[in-house]
Scaffold this active site. Structure first.
Site, PDB file in Angstrom:
ATOM      1  N   HIS A 315       0.860  -1.188   0.000  1.00 50.65           N
ATOM      2  CA  HIS A 315       0.000   0.000   0.000  1.00 50.65           C
ATOM      3  C   HIS A 315       0.894   1.234   0.000  1.00 50.65           C
ATOM      4  O   HIS A 315       1.956   1.237   0.615  1.00 50.65           O
ATOM      5  CB  HIS A 315      -0.895   0.017   1.243  1.00 50.65           C
ATOM      6  CG  HIS A 315      -2.075   0.910   1.113  1.00 50.65           C
ATOM      7  ND1 HIS A 315      -1.996   2.265   1.332  1.00 50.65           N
ATOM      8  CD2 HIS A 315      -3.352   0.659   0.741  1.00 50.65           C
ATOM      9  CE1 HIS A 315      -3.180   2.799   1.125  1.00 50.65           C
ATOM     10  NE2 HIS A 315      -4.031   1.849   0.768  1.00 50.65           N
ATOM     11  N   ASP A 373      -7.903  -5.398  -0.136  1.00 49.96           N
ATOM     12  CA  ASP A 373      -8.355  -6.265  -1.236  1.00 49.96           C
ATOM     13  C   ASP A 373      -7.986  -7.729  -1.053  1.00 49.96           C
ATOM     14  O   ASP A 373      -8.454  -8.574  -1.822  1.00 49.96           O
ATOM     15  CB  ASP A 373      -7.752  -5.752  -2.555  1.00 49.96           C
ATOM     16  CG  ASP A 373      -8.327  -4.402  -2.918  1.00 49.96           C
ATOM     17  OD1 ASP A 373      -7.555  -3.438  -3.066  1.00 49.96           O
ATOM     18  OD2 ASP A 373      -9.558  -4.303  -3.006  1.00 49.96           O
TER      19      ASP A 373
HETATM   20  C1  SDX Z   1      -6.220   0.089  -2.915  1.00 50.58           C
HETATM   21  O1  SDX Z   1      -4.404   4.584  -1.955  1.00 50.58           O
HETATM   22  C2  SDX Z   1      -5.359   3.956  -1.369  1.00 50.58           C
HETATM   23  O2  SDX Z   1      -5.790   4.320  -0.270  1.00 50.58           O
HETATM   24  C3  SDX Z   1      -5.945   2.782  -2.145  1.00 50.58           C
HETATM   25  C4  SDX Z   1      -6.977   1.942  -1.403  1.00 50.58           C
HETATM   26  C5  SDX Z   1      -8.256   2.697  -1.167  1.00 50.58           C
HETATM   27  O3  SDX Z   1      -9.017   2.286  -0.260  1.00 50.58           O
HETATM   28  O4  SDX Z   1      -8.541   3.622  -1.945  1.00 50.58           O
HETATM   29  O5  SDX Z   1      -6.442   1.506  -0.173  1.00 50.58           O
HETATM   30  C6  SDX Z   1      -7.377   0.704  -2.225  1.00 50.58           C
HETATM   31  O6  SDX Z   1      -5.940   0.453  -4.021  1.00 50.58           O
HETATM   32  C7  SDX Z   1      -5.374  -0.908  -2.168  1.00 50.58           C
HETATM   33  C8  SDX Z   1      -4.151  -1.394  -2.999  1.00 50.58           C
HETATM   34  C9  SDX Z   1      -4.634  -2.478  -3.946  1.00 50.58           C
HETATM   35  N1  SDX Z   1      -3.566  -2.840  -4.902  1.00 50.58           N
HETATM   36  C10 SDX Z   1      -2.947  -4.029  -4.832  1.00 50.58           C
HETATM   37  O7  SDX Z   1      -3.118  -4.871  -3.950  1.00 50.58           O
HETATM   38  C11 SDX Z   1      -1.992  -4.288  -5.991  1.00 50.58           C
HETATM   39  C12 SDX Z   1      -0.662  -4.831  -5.448  1.00 50.58           C
HETATM   40  N2  SDX Z   1       0.007  -3.767  -4.719  1.00 50.58           N
HETATM   41  C13 SDX Z   1       1.015  -2.999  -5.435  1.00 50.58           C
HETATM   42  O8  SDX Z   1       0.773  -2.803  -6.788  1.00 50.58           O
HETATM   43  C14 SDX Z   1       1.499  -1.797  -4.643  1.00 50.58           C
HETATM   44  O9  SDX Z   1       1.720  -2.220  -3.362  1.00 50.58           O
HETATM   45  C15 SDX Z   1       0.653  -0.544  -4.593  1.00 50.58           C
HETATM   46  C16 SDX Z   1       0.258  -0.094  -5.958  1.00 50.58           C
HETATM   47  C17 SDX Z   1      -0.573  -0.756  -3.776  1.00 50.58           C
HETATM   48  C18 SDX Z   1       1.513   0.521  -3.956  1.00 50.58           C
HETATM   49  O10 SDX Z   1       2.519   0.820  -4.870  1.00 50.58           O
HETATM   50  P1  SDX Z   1       3.817   1.622  -4.433  1.00 50.58           P
HETATM   51  O11 SDX Z   1       3.480   2.685  -3.463  1.00 50.58           O
HETATM   52  O12 SDX Z   1       4.558   2.013  -5.661  1.00 50.58           O
HETATM   53  O13 SDX Z   1       4.624   0.491  -3.671  1.00 50.58           O
HETATM   54  P2  SDX Z   1       5.865   0.762  -2.794  1.00 50.58           P
HETATM   55  O14 SDX Z   1       6.567   2.015  -3.207  1.00 50.58           O
HETATM   56  O15 SDX Z   1       5.436   0.642  -1.378  1.00 50.58           O
HETATM   57  O16 SDX Z   1       6.809  -0.481  -3.166  1.00 50.58           O
HETATM   58  C19 SDX Z   1       7.982  -0.647  -2.427  1.00 50.58           C
HETATM   59  C20 SDX Z   1       8.624  -1.910  -2.957  1.00 50.58           C
HETATM   60  C21 SDX Z   1       8.907  -1.897  -4.459  1.00 50.58           C
HETATM   61  O17 SDX Z   1      10.005  -2.761  -4.630  1.00 50.58           O
HETATM   62  P3  SDX Z   1      11.514  -2.108  -4.773  1.00 50.58           P
HETATM   63  O18 SDX Z   1      11.486  -1.218  -6.004  1.00 50.58           O
HETATM   64  O19 SDX Z   1      11.745  -1.337  -3.502  1.00 50.58           O
HETATM   65  O20 SDX Z   1      12.435  -3.281  -4.927  1.00 50.58           O
HETATM   66  O21 SDX Z   1       7.731  -3.035  -2.771  1.00 50.58           O
HETATM   67  C22 SDX Z   1       7.438  -3.615  -4.010  1.00 50.58           C
HETATM   68  C23 SDX Z   1       7.719  -2.574  -5.055  1.00 50.58           C
HETATM   69  O22 SDX Z   1       8.011  -3.195  -6.302  1.00 50.58           O
HETATM   70  N3  SDX Z   1       6.029  -3.982  -3.970  1.00 50.58           N
HETATM   71  C24 SDX Z   1       5.563  -5.209  -4.202  1.00 50.58           C
HETATM   72  C25 SDX Z   1       4.169  -5.132  -4.014  1.00 50.58           C
HETATM   73  N4  SDX Z   1       3.845  -3.870  -3.688  1.00 50.58           N
HETATM   74  C26 SDX Z   1       4.991  -3.167  -3.662  1.00 50.58           C
HETATM   75  N5  SDX Z   1       6.185  -6.357  -4.544  1.00 50.58           N
HETATM   76  C27 SDX Z   1       5.395  -7.447  -4.705  1.00 50.58           C
HETATM   77  N6  SDX Z   1       4.053  -7.435  -4.536  1.00 50.58           N
HETATM   78  C28 SDX Z   1       3.421  -6.308  -4.192  1.00 50.58           C
HETATM   79  N7  SDX Z   1       2.103  -6.320  -4.039  1.00 50.58           N
END
Ligand code: SDX
Length: 439
Positions: A315, A373
């Site tokens: 998140h 989710d």
């Molecule tokens: C919702 O914003 C909100 O409030 C949204 C929401 C709402 O109620 O409106 O809460 C609803 O959208 C919840 C999120 C649902 N999405 C998912 O579950 C999809 C999977 N999650 C990711 O795509 C991701 O975690 C995000 C999009 C939610 C957040 O993206 P960020 O902010 O770019 O992630 P981050 O900067 O925290 O990532 C840090 C690291 C990265 O790796 P490095 O580059 O540091 O090596 O963590 C990795 C990311 O690649 N990473 C993941 C991951 N999420 C982040 N790796 C594997 N699986 C994941 N799910």
């Protein structure tokens, strides 16, 4: 520090351009809770520089009183009330009033609001024709986005968003009509007749009725499913300045028709990185198939070249448990138990995946926890909601948050049209050359 009229020191931040004697002092603003915020509005005027924050991860786009999130502590408050208390003690209509009006309603206010929403659940009969333009296999989010946008054609000419009463009616219409359109999108996709809303049912019961009833036989509300649906709607109602809410605010800042603004929010929510994740979680768990395949999948997620994400994890704000995920997980066990579903392989898979991920340094070091989710899809599947309707349900709930945030924006005297800037890294100015002189 600068000082107030009473002489008290007001916190500031000073920005100095290295190698020059040019600097400016910027106010440090504080809300009622949460991090302080540097007010950079005069930065470009004073120093000719922008700030850079792609994805706005560290940027406050507005001042709001609606929802507060502490991502490190895993706290979510709707108008100051913890989500855990609202999920347990309140219901969706009361929470909708709270988000919209700012206070919990008294008995008379609650009854009037419930009646006001109920009396707007029907849609213009001509709206039915919009559905016929879609293929039967169209994704219900595409239908919802299109038909909610079409509502703007029915409520535009005499809609003055600067009139408080008309804003209130537009808010009621959207909160009341989106479930009807959402249920009809589903009925259209399975070729069943549309069910008209019933005024004798609660908001959650009415949505389940329009989704599941058929004209050929009577329908009876299942209290377990109605309570679960109501709680899921409460959990998804609002969430500060997330991508879809920011989309609604940006569209609203231009003075656009509120029905068109909500359609823009629906479009943004659909993405798998946002509200589309609940559908993606079910697809992920189904593709993994069985618990013994989880380690290989986790290895794939950790391999950057795979571009595979663990859907339902991570998140932008929560770097601790998403409090909604905990409530959703408990609700999952409750609903499955009350429905007599003893063995749900997807739930077993999800729990095993959560256990593995929470002990794996890749996820721990990146503070990746289950989000709202991760478990919602399993409950919805157990309730008989088809996978491609999961994000539609999210949109039904979030419409209340979008509308509340839109209303707050329009009523904010300091609000201006949203217009971010950029770092330009394209070609510097150059002269046109005719085609015969190009390489
Ligand atoms: C919702 O914003 C909100 O409030 C949204 C929401 C709402 O109620 O409106 O809460 C609803 O959208 C919840 C999120 C649902 N999405 C998912 O579950 C999809 C999977 N999650 C990711 O795509 C991701 O975690 C995000 C999009 C939610 C957040 O993206 P960020 O902010 O770019 O992630 P981050 O900067 O925290 O990532 C840090 C690291 C990265 O790796 P490095 O580059 O540091 O090596 O963590 C990795 C990311 O690649 N990473 C993941 C991951 N999420 C982040 N790796 C594997 N699986 C994941 N799910």
């Amino acid at each position: 520090m600068s000082s107030t009229a009473s002489g008290a020191a007001k916190p500031t931040v000073t920005v100095t351009l290295d190698g020059t004697n040019r600097s400016t002092t910027l106010p440090l603003l504080s809300g009622s809770i949460g991090p302080q915020t540097v007010d950079i509005r005069k930065l470009y005027g004073d120093l000719g520089i922008f700030t850079f924050d792609p994805g706005y991860g560290a940027t406050a786009s507005c001042e709001s009183k609606i929802t507060y999130i502490d991502g490190d502590a895993g706290v979510l408050l709707y108008r100051g009330y913890p989500i855990e208390q609202l999920a347990e003690k309140s219901d969706f209509i009361e929470v909708a009033y709270l988000l919209l009006e700012g206070e919990l309603p008294n008995a008379a206010q609650l009854e009037a609001f419930r009646k006001g929403i109920t009396n707007h659940t029907m849609v213009h009969e001509q709206l039915r024709r919009f559905f016929d333009g879609f293929r039967r296999d169209a994704h219900p989010m595409a239908i919802l986005c299109g038909v909610v946008g079409a509502l703007a054609a029915f409520y535009h000419d005499n809609l003055d968003i600067n009139d408080a009463r008309q804003r209130e009616i537009a808010a009621y219409r959207l909160i009341a009509k989106v479930p009807t359109i959402a249920a009809w999108a589903y009925k259209y996709s399975i070729g069943q007749p549309f069910m008209y809303p019933r005024n004798d049912l609660s908001y959650a019961e009415n949505f389940l009725y329009m989704l599941n009833a058929v004209p050929a036989e009577p329908w009876k509300a299942n209290p377990i499913l109605s309570r679960a649906m109501d709680r899921i709607l409460v959990l998804h109602a609002d969430h500060e300045q997330n991508a879809s809410t920011s989309t609604v605010r940006l569209a609203g800042s231009t003075g656009a028709n509120p029905f068109a603004c909500i359609a823009a929010g629906i479009a943004a929510l659909w993405g798998p990185a946002h509200g589309g994740a609940n559908e993606a979680v079910l697809k992920m768990l189904t593709e993994i198939g069985k618990p013994e395949n989880i380690p290989a999948f986790i290895r794939e997620v950790k391999d950057k070249n795979s571009h595979t994400k663990l859907m339902g994890f991570g998140h932008r704000v929560y770097k601790n448990f998403d409090p909604r995920a905990k409530i959703m997980k408990d609700t999952c066990h409750e609903v499955l138990g009350e429905l007599g579903i003893k063995d749900e392989p997807l739930l077993d898979m999800a729990m095993e995946m959560e256990r593995i991920a929470l002990t794996d340094d890749y996820f721990i070091s990146r503070k990746l926890y289950p989000n709202v989710d991760f478990y919602s899809g399993i409950i919805l599947k157990a309730m008989g909601i088809p996978t491609h309707m999961f994000t539609v349900l999210f949109a039904v709930a979030r419409t209340t948050g979008w509308v509340s945030q839109w209303k707050e924006l329009i009523e904010d005297p300091s609000q201006r049209i949203g217009r971010p800037r950029q770092i330009y890294s394209g070609a510097v100015q150059r002269d046109y050359t005719s085609v015969d002189r190009r390489g």
